[in-house]
Design a protein around this motif. Structure first.
Motif, short mmCIF file in Angstrom:
data_model
loop_
_atom_site.label_atom_id
_atom_site.label_comp_id
_atom_site.label_asym_id
_atom_site.label_seq_id
_atom_site.Cartn_x
_atom_site.Cartn_y
_atom_site.Cartn_z
N SER A 4 0.81 -1.22 0.00
CA SER A 4 0.00 0.00 0.00
C SER A 4 0.85 1.27 0.00
CB SER A 4 -0.92 0.01 1.22
OG SER A 4 -0.15 -0.04 2.42
N PHE A 5 2.18 1.14 0.13
CA PHE A 5 3.07 2.31 0.18
C PHE A 5 2.98 3.08 -1.14
CE2 PHE A 5 7.18 4.42 -0.26
CZ PHE A 5 7.35 4.99 0.99
N LYS A 6 2.80 4.41 -1.05
CA LYS A 6 2.64 5.23 -2.25
C LYS A 6 3.50 6.49 -2.17
CE LYS A 6 -2.14 3.86 -3.34
NZ LYS A 6 -2.29 2.90 -2.22
N ILE A 7 4.11 6.82 -3.30
CA ILE A 7 4.82 8.08 -3.46
C ILE A 7 4.25 8.79 -4.68
CG2 ILE A 7 7.04 9.18 -3.98
CD1 ILE A 7 8.42 6.90 -2.50
N ASP A 8 3.80 10.00 -4.48
CA ASP A 8 3.29 10.82 -5.57
C ASP A 8 4.49 11.56 -6.17
OD1 ASP A 8 2.08 12.67 -7.24
OD2 ASP A 8 0.41 13.06 -5.87
N GLY A 213 8.83 -1.98 -18.05
CA GLY A 213 8.69 -2.72 -16.81
C GLY A 213 8.43 -1.75 -15.66
N PRO A 214 7.98 -2.25 -14.52
CA PRO A 214 7.62 -1.37 -13.41
C PRO A 214 8.80 -0.68 -12.75
CG PRO A 214 7.50 -3.66 -12.73
CD PRO A 214 7.72 -3.67 -14.22
N ASP A 215 10.02 -1.14 -13.00
CA ASP A 215 11.19 -0.52 -12.37
C ASP A 215 11.59 0.79 -13.03
OD1 ASP A 215 11.45 -2.60 -10.54
OD2 ASP A 215 12.72 -3.77 -11.87
N ARG A 216 10.94 1.15 -14.14
CA ARG A 216 11.23 2.42 -14.80
C ARG A 216 10.01 3.35 -14.81
NH1 ARG A 216 16.59 3.45 -15.12
NH2 ARG A 216 17.60 1.40 -15.16
N ILE A 245 -3.31 -0.43 -14.95
CA ILE A 245 -2.31 -1.48 -14.73
C ILE A 245 -2.95 -2.60 -13.91
CG2 ILE A 245 0.00 -2.01 -13.86
CD1 ILE A 245 0.01 0.04 -16.11
N PRO A 246 -3.51 -3.62 -14.55
CA PRO A 246 -4.20 -4.68 -13.82
C PRO A 246 -3.28 -5.53 -12.95
CG PRO A 246 -4.86 -4.64 -16.14
CD PRO A 246 -3.66 -3.77 -16.01
N ASP A 247 -2.00 -5.64 -13.30
CA ASP A 247 -1.06 -6.48 -12.56
C ASP A 247 -0.74 -5.84 -11.21
OD1 ASP A 247 1.41 -7.55 -11.52
OD2 ASP A 247 1.84 -8.38 -13.48
N ALA A 248 -1.18 -6.47 -10.12
CA ALA A 248 -1.05 -5.88 -8.79
C ALA A 248 0.40 -5.72 -8.37
CB ALA A 248 -1.81 -6.72 -7.77
N ALA A 249 1.25 -6.69 -8.70
CA ALA A 249 2.65 -6.60 -8.31
C ALA A 249 3.36 -5.46 -9.03
CB ALA A 249 3.35 -7.93 -8.59
N ALA A 250 3.09 -5.32 -10.32
CA ALA A 250 3.68 -4.22 -11.08
C ALA A 250 3.16 -2.89 -10.57
CB ALA A 250 3.35 -4.38 -12.57
N ARG A 251 1.88 -2.85 -10.28
CA ARG A 251 1.27 -1.61 -9.80
C ARG A 251 1.87 -1.17 -8.47
NH1 ARG A 251 -3.95 -3.27 -10.29
NH2 ARG A 251 -4.18 -3.64 -8.04
N LYS A 253 4.89 -1.60 -7.41
CA LYS A 253 6.19 -0.98 -7.69
C LYS A 253 6.01 0.42 -8.23
CE LYS A 253 9.40 -4.82 -8.36
NZ LYS A 253 10.41 -5.38 -9.28
N ILE A 254 5.06 0.58 -9.17
CA ILE A 254 4.83 1.88 -9.78
C ILE A 254 4.31 2.88 -8.75
CG2 ILE A 254 3.50 3.11 -11.54
CD1 ILE A 254 3.50 0.45 -13.14
N PHE A 255 3.47 2.43 -7.85
CA PHE A 255 2.93 3.32 -6.82
C PHE A 255 4.00 3.79 -5.83
CE2 PHE A 255 -1.78 2.12 -7.17
CZ PHE A 255 -2.18 3.42 -7.42
N GLY A 256 4.99 2.93 -5.54
CA GLY A 256 5.89 3.36 -4.47
C GLY A 256 7.33 2.92 -4.55
N ALA A 257 7.58 1.64 -4.81
CA ALA A 257 8.94 1.10 -4.67
C ALA A 257 9.92 1.74 -5.65
CB ALA A 257 8.91 -0.41 -4.86
N THR A 258 9.51 1.93 -6.89
CA THR A 258 10.42 2.51 -7.88
C THR A 258 10.76 3.94 -7.52
OG1 THR A 258 9.53 1.08 -9.61
CG2 THR A 258 10.75 3.03 -10.32
#
Length: 267
Positions: A4-8, A213-216, A245-251, A253-258
């Motif tokens: 659930s971690f998010k960075i805008d 990919g979600p890392d970029r 982005i239906p893929d939860a794992a990719a999403r 990363k996009i929301f926060g980890a990247t």
């Protein structure tokens, strides 16, 4: 780090009394303070944010500096510069939480020449500090500036899905240049501003995910939606990414980890 971690990765803060440049694209007559930003993040379950310097205020980066100093753990920021800028100034800004430079070129009758020594020296200094350059241009102009940025060695972060030409979308020359730039390994894209592109936005987001990919990719709201105020709630930008982005794992990363790795050094 929870899913659930998010960075805008793209917000703006400003006050109504800040000095505007001559003939700005937008001239907001209201304030969106850093206190209001933090309250907005908390209300929507967003942990951190990155402030994008906005072209109406030119190189008046003072209020972004105040925001970073007030909320050091939660905010990072980009600045607008008129080159040259010396290393000492950049190091001081780095300590306060600045992580990049924005090129405010959108809407100009002619793109500035970024092949000059002043720009090349600045890009090298930014690269040495681990900062990124954030080009603010229409998608059709990306092929004109990406090669110089790529050659400089600096990290590149392109906003609003690359702003592809609405008529040609993923087939536009600008978007194709962006995909090639991603393949160089130093380019990221903000999955943001879908409302600017219209119905093609989700297709563009999915093509970016396929290639990059979600890392970029990083998510961003564009809050407070300067020029489009009141048209939709902040939550709608979160819901849009969930749909795109239906893929939860990719999403996740996009929301926060990247963004955590890109802007906060993984902290």
């Amino acid at each position: 780090m929870p899913d659930s971690f998010k960075i805008d990765a793209h917000v703006h803060v400003f006050t109504s009394d800040m000095p505007l440049i001559d003939n700005p694209r937008h001239a907001p007559n209201y304030s969106f303070t850093h206190e209001e930003l933090i309250a907005t993040l908390e209300h929507n379950g967003v942990d951190r944010a990155v402030i994008a310097a906005a072209s109406p205020w030119g190189d008046y980066n003072d209020y972004i500096l105040a925001a970073l100093r007030a909320h050091r753990a939660r905010l990072r920021g980009t600045a607008i510069f008129n080159p040259p800028v010396d290393r000492f100034a950049l190091e001081a800004m780095n300590r306060d939480g600045f992580v990049g430079m924005r090129l405010p070129f959108i809407g100009l009758p002619k793109l500035p020449d970024i092949t000059t020594f002043e720009y090349r020296a600045l890009f090298r200094r930014l690269a040495d500090l681990g900062w990124h350059v954030h080009p603010h241009v229409e998608g059709d102009d990306l092929p004109k500036i990406l090669p110089t940025l790529e050659a400089s060695g600096v990290k590149i972060v392109v906003d609003h899905l690359g702003r592809p030409n609405p008529k040609s979308g993923v087939n536009s020359d600008g978007f194709k240049a962006l995909l090639r730039s991603i393949e160089t390994g130093r380019t990221w894209v903000k999955v943001s501003g879908g409302y600017r592109l219209g119905p093609q936005a989700k297709e563009v987001a999915r093509e970016l995910l396929r290639v990059a990919g979600p890392d970029r990719l990083v998510w961003a709201s564009d809050c407070p939606f300067v020029g489009h105020e009141g048209q939709f709630p902040y939550q709608a930008t979160i819901d849009w990414l969930v749909e795109a982005i239906p893929d939860a794992a990719a999403r996740a990363k996009i929301f926060g980890a990247t963004a955590r790795e890109l802007y906060f050094n993984g902290e």
